[in-house]
Design a protein around this motif. Structure first.
Motif, mmCIF file in Angstrom:
data_model
loop_
_atom_site.group_PDB
_atom_site.id
_atom_site.type_symbol
_atom_site.label_atom_id
_atom_site.label_comp_id
_atom_site.label_asym_id
_atom_site.label_seq_id
_atom_site.Cartn_x
_atom_site.Cartn_y
_atom_site.Cartn_z
ATOM 1 N N ILE A 1 0.817 -1.216 0.000
ATOM 2 C CA ILE A 1 0.000 0.000 0.000
ATOM 3 C C ILE A 1 0.850 1.266 0.000
ATOM 4 O O ILE A 1 0.639 2.171 -0.818
ATOM 5 C CB ILE A 1 -0.969 -0.011 1.201
ATOM 6 C CG1 ILE A 1 -1.960 -1.173 1.048
ATOM 7 C CG2 ILE A 1 -1.710 1.315 1.316
ATOM 8 C CD1 ILE A 1 -2.865 -1.383 2.244
ATOM 9 N N LEU A 2 1.817 1.359 0.909
ATOM 10 C CA LEU A 2 2.665 2.552 0.958
ATOM 11 C C LEU A 2 3.535 2.702 -0.291
ATOM 12 O O LEU A 2 3.591 3.800 -0.875
ATOM 13 C CB LEU A 2 3.528 2.531 2.218
ATOM 14 C CG LEU A 2 4.444 3.757 2.411
ATOM 15 C CD1 LEU A 2 3.623 5.040 2.437
ATOM 16 C CD2 LEU A 2 5.272 3.612 3.685
ATOM 17 N N PRO A 3 4.238 1.633 -0.756
ATOM 18 C CA PRO A 3 5.017 1.778 -1.991
ATOM 19 C C PRO A 3 4.162 2.216 -3.184
ATOM 20 O O PRO A 3 4.612 3.035 -3.994
ATOM 21 C CB PRO A 3 5.586 0.369 -2.212
ATOM 22 C CG PRO A 3 5.694 -0.196 -0.840
ATOM 23 C CD PRO A 3 4.477 0.323 -0.118
ATOM 24 N N ILE B 1 2.566 6.330 -7.136
ATOM 25 C CA ILE B 1 1.536 7.130 -7.806
ATOM 26 C C ILE B 1 1.757 8.613 -7.551
ATOM 27 O O ILE B 1 1.524 9.453 -8.433
ATOM 28 C CB ILE B 1 0.131 6.704 -7.325
ATOM 29 C CG1 ILE B 1 -0.176 5.284 -7.793
ATOM 30 C CG2 ILE B 1 -0.938 7.668 -7.830
ATOM 31 C CD1 ILE B 1 -0.128 5.087 -9.305
ATOM 32 N N THR B 2 2.240 8.954 -6.362
ATOM 33 C CA THR B 2 2.546 10.346 -6.050
ATOM 34 C C THR B 2 3.702 10.853 -6.902
ATOM 35 O O THR B 2 3.663 11.985 -7.408
ATOM 36 C CB THR B 2 2.895 10.495 -4.553
ATOM 37 O OG1 THR B 2 1.811 9.991 -3.755
ATOM 38 C CG2 THR B 2 3.130 11.963 -4.195
ATOM 39 N N ILE C 1 9.354 -3.953 -10.001
ATOM 40 C CA ILE C 1 9.492 -4.261 -11.428
ATOM 41 C C ILE C 1 8.175 -4.015 -12.153
ATOM 42 O O ILE C 1 8.140 -3.396 -13.228
ATOM 43 C CB ILE C 1 9.938 -5.719 -11.627
ATOM 44 C CG1 ILE C 1 11.373 -5.917 -11.152
ATOM 45 C CG2 ILE C 1 9.818 -6.136 -13.103
ATOM 46 C CD1 ILE C 1 11.837 -7.366 -11.176
ATOM 47 N N TYR C 2 7.104 -4.488 -11.553
ATOM 48 C CA TYR C 2 5.780 -4.342 -12.170
ATOM 49 C C TYR C 2 5.430 -2.873 -12.383
ATOM 50 O O TYR C 2 5.030 -2.461 -13.486
ATOM 51 C CB TYR C 2 4.731 -5.018 -11.293
ATOM 52 C CG TYR C 2 3.320 -4.872 -11.802
ATOM 53 C CD1 TYR C 2 2.850 -5.663 -12.846
ATOM 54 C CD2 TYR C 2 2.461 -3.938 -11.242
ATOM 55 C CE1 TYR C 2 1.561 -5.522 -13.323
ATOM 56 C CE2 TYR C 2 1.155 -3.793 -11.716
ATOM 57 C CZ TYR C 2 0.714 -4.588 -12.755
ATOM 58 O OH TYR C 2 -0.564 -4.430 -13.220
ATOM 59 N N LEU C 3 5.589 -2.073 -11.355
ATOM 60 C CA LEU C 3 5.200 -0.663 -11.440
ATOM 61 C C LEU C 3 6.108 0.120 -12.378
ATOM 62 O O LEU C 3 5.633 0.879 -13.240
ATOM 63 C CB LEU C 3 5.215 -0.038 -10.046
ATOM 64 C CG LEU C 3 4.180 -0.568 -9.056
ATOM 65 C CD1 LEU C 3 4.395 0.038 -7.673
ATOM 66 C CD2 LEU C 3 2.759 -0.290 -9.531
ATOM 67 N N VAL C 4 7.412 -0.053 -12.233
ATOM 68 C CA VAL C 4 8.363 0.736 -13.014
ATOM 69 C C VAL C 4 8.271 0.422 -14.500
ATOM 70 O O VAL C 4 8.221 1.329 -15.335
ATOM 71 C CB VAL C 4 9.800 0.507 -12.505
ATOM 72 C CG1 VAL C 4 10.822 1.111 -13.478
ATOM 73 C CG2 VAL C 4 9.976 1.130 -11.124
ATOM 74 N N LEU D 1 14.501 2.603 -1.841
ATOM 75 C CA LEU D 1 13.684 3.620 -1.170
ATOM 76 C C LEU D 1 12.634 2.961 -0.290
ATOM 77 O O LEU D 1 12.441 3.351 0.876
ATOM 78 C CB LEU D 1 13.008 4.523 -2.207
ATOM 79 C CG LEU D 1 12.005 5.550 -1.655
ATOM 80 C CD1 LEU D 1 12.704 6.550 -0.747
ATOM 81 C CD2 LEU D 1 11.299 6.272 -2.802
ATOM 82 N N ASN D 2 11.967 1.945 -0.823
ATOM 83 C CA ASN D 2 10.941 1.240 -0.042
ATOM 84 C C ASN D 2 11.541 0.528 1.165
ATOM 85 O O ASN D 2 10.935 0.497 2.239
ATOM 86 C CB ASN D 2 10.195 0.238 -0.937
ATOM 87 C CG ASN D 2 9.316 0.930 -1.962
ATOM 88 O OD1 ASN D 2 8.834 2.029 -1.733
ATOM 89 N ND2 ASN D 2 9.125 0.297 -3.115
#
Length: 300
Positions: free
Chosen positions: A80-82, A87-88, A257-260, A292-293
């Motif tokens: 949730i936080l990552p 998104i931010t 990996i998925y998000l980036v 970072l996470n």
């Protein structure tokens, strides 16, 4: 042959997550190419099914050890936080973004990445079921799944039982570990053939005409999860892959990996130079985002 007492241990699941993350990224890149065969779509959805399966398995394994203690704290730290941070970070790159769309995104009502939204809702269903109706966990998931098949879009509908399957295997993992390698290979082959049968069935013109309907969703349900079983069992059949450092790193950073890779996909042009730059950028940014996470998780 010896029983597989190590099946679905951490090195096994990290390996499968790594394979899934890499194949999903490759699948999305291939989709950007022209004239790609339609069957390529199968790769992504099978890997998603495997990932959801492992998520359900991991959640229930944790529950068996400590119950629901720190349940949302763990989900908050790792997913949730990552996702909220990511998104931010993307806000400057989404000119049409509004506060409403941002709020809907990070509350998983209408997220940019459907898979993150889908898995968080699975977390919620699991928590509610275990917290208030533990004796009826599977019944609740099945009912929610049936509703999902009839109401969700195709990508979500075909995965409604993938998470639950992982929970089910976790509940009976001691029995699963009694199977030897030969028996697991037979299971993998049977599941693959089962999924292939329905894959070929849906290609019959009279059946394919139902695409986009609830009936079609039920057929897809018989393809993706069964075909994910050989992928989940792959490290058992070929244990050498669990020693791969690359797959391990991809496994522990699969969310990043998925998000980036999806965020950068909008800037990809298919030629050798741009593909190299894209891959290099994905590797660097995934590493930085993962670090970072990790850093943030130590603070909270």
């Amino acid at each position: 042959m010896k029983n597989n007492l190590s099946i679905l241990e951490r090195n096994h699941t990290d390996c499968v997550r790594g394979i899934s993350a890499l194949l999903i990224a490759i699948f999305h890149v291939l989709l950007e190419c022209e004239n790609m065969p339609r069957y390529i779509n199968l790769t992504g959805s099978v890997c998603v099914a495997a990932y959801l399966f492992l998520s359900g398995y991991g959640i229930h394994e944790s529950y068996k050890k400590i119950g629901l203690k720190k349940y949302w704290y763990k989900r908050f730290k790792r997913v949730i936080l990552p996702y909220t941070i990511f998104i931010t970070i993307l806000i400057p790159f989404k000119p049409n973004n509004t506060f409403t769309s941002y709020a809907l995104d990070i509350t998983y009502i209408h997220s940019t990445y459907w898979f993150i939204e889908f898995i968080v809702w699975n977390y919620l269903v699991y928590w509610i079921a275990q917290r208030f109706f533990a004796k009826h966990l599977f019944t609740i998931f099945i009912l929610v799944g049936i509703i999902g098949i009839n109401t969700l879009m195709q990508m979500e509908a075909e995965q409604v039982f993938s998470f639950l399957a992982g929970v089910f295997v976790s509940k009976h993992v001691d029995k699963v570990r009694l199977y030897n390698e030969k028996e697991l290979i037979v299971i993998a082959i049977i599941c693959f053939l089962f999924g292939t049968f329905f894959l070929l069935l849906k290609e019959i013109p009279a059946i394919h005409a139902y695409k986009g309907t609830t009936t079609y969703n039920y057929i897809l349900l018989m393809i993706k999860l069964p075909m994910a079983v050989p992928l989940v069992l792959f490290p058992v059949i070929f244990p050498i892959v669990t020693k791969s450092k690359i797959l391990y790193l991809c496994g522990i950073s699969s969310l990043e990996i998925y998000l980036v890779h999806l965020a950068l996909l909008n800037y990809l042009t298919i030629d050798y130079l741009h593909l190299f730059i894209y891959i290099l950028s994905c590797v660097i940014l995934t590493y930085l985002f993962y670090q970072l996470n990790r850093l943030i998780s130590k603070w909270i």
